[in-house]
Design a protein around this motif. Structure first.
Motif, mmCIF file in Angstrom:
data_model
loop_
_atom_site.group_PDB
_atom_site.id
_atom_site.type_symbol
_atom_site.label_atom_id
_atom_site.label_comp_id
_atom_site.label_asym_id
_atom_site.label_seq_id
_atom_site.Cartn_x
_atom_site.Cartn_y
_atom_site.Cartn_z
ATOM 1 N N GLY A 238 57.881 103.675 50.678
ATOM 2 C CA GLY A 238 59.148 103.648 51.404
ATOM 3 C C GLY A 238 60.166 102.717 50.796
ATOM 4 N N ASP B 221 64.245 103.641 63.605
ATOM 5 C CA ASP B 221 64.864 104.472 62.567
ATOM 6 C C ASP B 221 66.252 104.942 63.010
ATOM 7 O OD1 ASP B 221 62.619 104.184 61.057
ATOM 8 O OD2 ASP B 221 61.801 106.166 61.467
ATOM 9 N N THR C 124 47.068 101.232 60.104
ATOM 10 C CA THR C 124 47.740 102.337 59.419
ATOM 11 C C THR C 124 46.720 103.260 58.750
ATOM 12 O OG1 THR C 124 47.969 101.384 57.192
ATOM 13 C CG2 THR C 124 49.557 100.680 58.874
ATOM 14 N N THR D 187 61.264 101.619 54.764
ATOM 15 C CA THR D 187 60.287 101.355 55.822
ATOM 16 C C THR D 187 60.380 99.944 56.366
ATOM 17 O OG1 THR D 187 58.644 100.763 54.149
ATOM 18 C CG2 THR D 187 58.656 103.045 54.919
ATOM 19 N N ASP D 188 61.050 99.044 55.647
ATOM 20 C CA ASP D 188 61.157 97.661 56.104
ATOM 21 C C ASP D 188 62.531 97.103 55.759
ATOM 22 O OD1 ASP D 188 60.327 95.382 57.380
ATOM 23 O OD2 ASP D 188 59.153 94.609 55.709
ATOM 24 N N LYS E 228 51.641 105.640 60.538
ATOM 25 C CA LYS E 228 52.214 105.609 59.204
ATOM 26 C C LYS E 228 52.206 104.181 58.684
ATOM 27 C CE LYS E 228 56.231 107.394 60.255
ATOM 28 N NZ LYS E 228 57.607 107.923 60.068
ATOM 29 N N GLY F 267 53.567 100.763 57.534
ATOM 30 C CA GLY F 267 54.709 99.980 57.963
ATOM 31 C C GLY F 267 54.407 99.273 59.260
ATOM 32 N N TYR G 283 55.829 100.634 62.551
ATOM 33 C CA TYR G 283 55.162 101.748 63.216
ATOM 34 C C TYR G 283 53.903 101.277 63.949
ATOM 35 C CZ TYR G 283 58.364 104.112 60.107
ATOM 36 O OH TYR G 283 59.498 104.503 59.445
#
Length: 474
Positions: free
Chosen positions: A418, A126, A289, A11-12, A311, A313, A316
């Motif tokens: 993530g 992504d 989030t 995620t990061d 989500k 992160g 996002y």
């Protein structure tokens, strides 16, 4: 390689134990080669900015990445230890094709990570990460440039000063921090020089802590994940506010003059209320989030504003802010994205917005910085090995039962991390006992199913339902 087939990027960015795959020199070299190939488009001279935090392993990853980018024909600009938002800012201001931050954020020194920013200063999508990962998995030797087109590496000596001036420009003109005493905990991380300097140059009396990095002590019993020492110093030194940053300074938590800790939700509420009153809030909403407290949502609704959830992160959050035209977003953990001043989370800029409210009001932080009373909330992390226990039908049944039990009084959120093999079990409700019972019951079941090995999922419940969005219960 499709988005769902990514193996390296979480995620990061990429994260792991230093000197172990994927956070080793050979992977960093291939990442530099692949990302360099991906961004080496057009006839202009290509450039990448590389920054890092204070971890010992940065000395290994930085030259490996540099070699990869140089071999892909990109010039490398090295800026040394600087906050993640500084790298995003410099990527844009230097008109670079790519920005790279070497950091594992709030993790201990043993870990490290690599975050990538596009030429717009935004974290890669992504799909972009999946394309780079696909290049890494292929034959890169044929993609490297001939000797005459190799890149060059140089160091930008005034990079800290550029970031300091950019941060100071986010503080309202005509205001000063004169007369304020501020404790700032830099977590022995990337902001250990720039954060105290910014506060001092704006007029504050600064009490610095966590400003002696040795390569090993980043985030160790300090910073935003361990703010107790900062809060204690606030009380001892009778400070007006305490600021605790994480290792790469893209997030923060605060403490009022009594040492009461204030998380990202409270900061979001405070800044949103202030900007709305000034007519500066865009989109009529704040983006956060699924982890943000229901108390924040109710507070914003009472002010005629919306809370838009994403989500987990900050990437996002940033994407949703752009989609809906919002200029404030963040996470409960302390990532604060203020689009008027930057493209990614910036703990120092967010702290200055809070300090501006204090300077304008003349009131103590305890009277200003807690705009709402959060609902009781509990989070438990369940570590597992092998297949995710969220695929087990028994877990889905338990979540459905929790939903029925809470009804409209709260919600449950079960999601996989993530960045590590952990299931995060969270519940919040109006009654603390109900929260505790719900979280402990669900986490015990997930822990037991993880130990036993999950049963095959029902045909009607595909594995894709293990995403956070699918198993959130409101």
């Amino acid at each position: 390689m499709s988005q769902t087939e990514r193996r390296l990027f979480g995620t990061d960015g990429i994260r792991g134990v230093a000197n172990r795959a994927p956070m080793d020199a050979s992977t960093a070299l291939r990442l530099g080669q692949a990302a360099g190939r991906f961004f080496n488009r057009g006839s202009h001279r290509h450039r990448v900015v590389i920054g890092k935090d204070t971890r010992l392993s940065g000395y290994m990853l930085e030259p490996a990445l540099t070699a990869g980018f140089v071999g892909a024909g990109m010039d490398v600009v090295l800026v040394g230890p600087l906050p993640t938002p500084a790298i995003a800012m410099l990527t844009r201001s230097l008109r670079a094709d790519l920005g790279v931050m070497i950091s594992a954020s709030h993790n201990p020194f043993e870990d490290n990570g690599i975050k990538l920013f596009g030429p717009d200063g935004l974290k890669l999508s992504d799909n972009e990460e999946a394309e780079i990962e696909a290049l890494m998995a292929g034959d890169l030797s044929a993609q490297l440039v001939p000797p005459a087109r190799l890149g060059r590496a140089s160091r930008l000596e005034d990079a800290p000063g550029r970031y300091i001036e950019a941060v100071k420009a986010s503080f309202p003109k005509g205001l000063s921090l004169a007369g304020m005493r501020i404790v700032v905990d830099c977590a022995h991380g990337a902001a250990y020089k720039v954060a105290p300097t910014v506060l001092w140059e704006l007029g504050a009396e600064v009490v610095p802590v966590g400003v002696a990095p040795d390569g090993f002590n980043i985030n160790r019993e300090c910073g935003s994940t361990a703010p107790s020492r900062m809060a204690e110093l606030v009380r001892e030194r009778r400070a007006d506010l305490g600021i605790a940053l994480d290792g790469d300074a893209d997030r923060l938590v605060l403490a009022d003059e009594n040492g009461q800790i204030l998380d990202g939700d409270q900061i979001l509420a405070l800044v949103a209320r202030s900007w709305a009153a000034q007519g500066r809030l865009r989109g009529g909403a704040v983006v956060a989030t699924v982890m943000s407290n229901l108390g924040l949502e109710r507070f914003l609704e009472g002010a005629g504003l919306k809370l838009l959830r994403t989500k987990v992160g900050d990437r996002y959050v940033s994407e949703r802010m752009r989609e809906d035209g919002c200029n404030i977003g963040g996470e409960q953990s302390g990532h604060m994205i203020l689009a008027d001043f930057g493209t990614t989370g910036d703990g120092l800029v967010a702290a200055l917005q809070v300090l501006a409210v204090l300077a304008e009001s003349g009131r103590p932080a305890s009277a200003v910085c807690r705009p709402f009373e959060p609902l009781p909330q509990r989070l438990v992390n369940v570590r597992y090995a092998g297949a995710s226990p969220l695929q087990d039908p028994a877990v889905a049944d338990a979540i459905a039962a929790a939903e029925a039990r809470l009804g409209s009084r709260g919600r449950v959120l079960i999601r996989p991390s993530g960045t590590e093999p952990v299931i995060r079990v969270m519940a919040e409700a109006e009654e603390e006992a109900l929260v505790e019972d719900t979280v402990m019951g669900l986490s015990a079941l997930i822990r037991a199913r993880a130990a036993a090995g999950p049963l095959p999922p029902r045909a009607a419940v595909p594995a894709s339902t293990t995403t956070a969005a699918a198993i959130e219960v409101k």
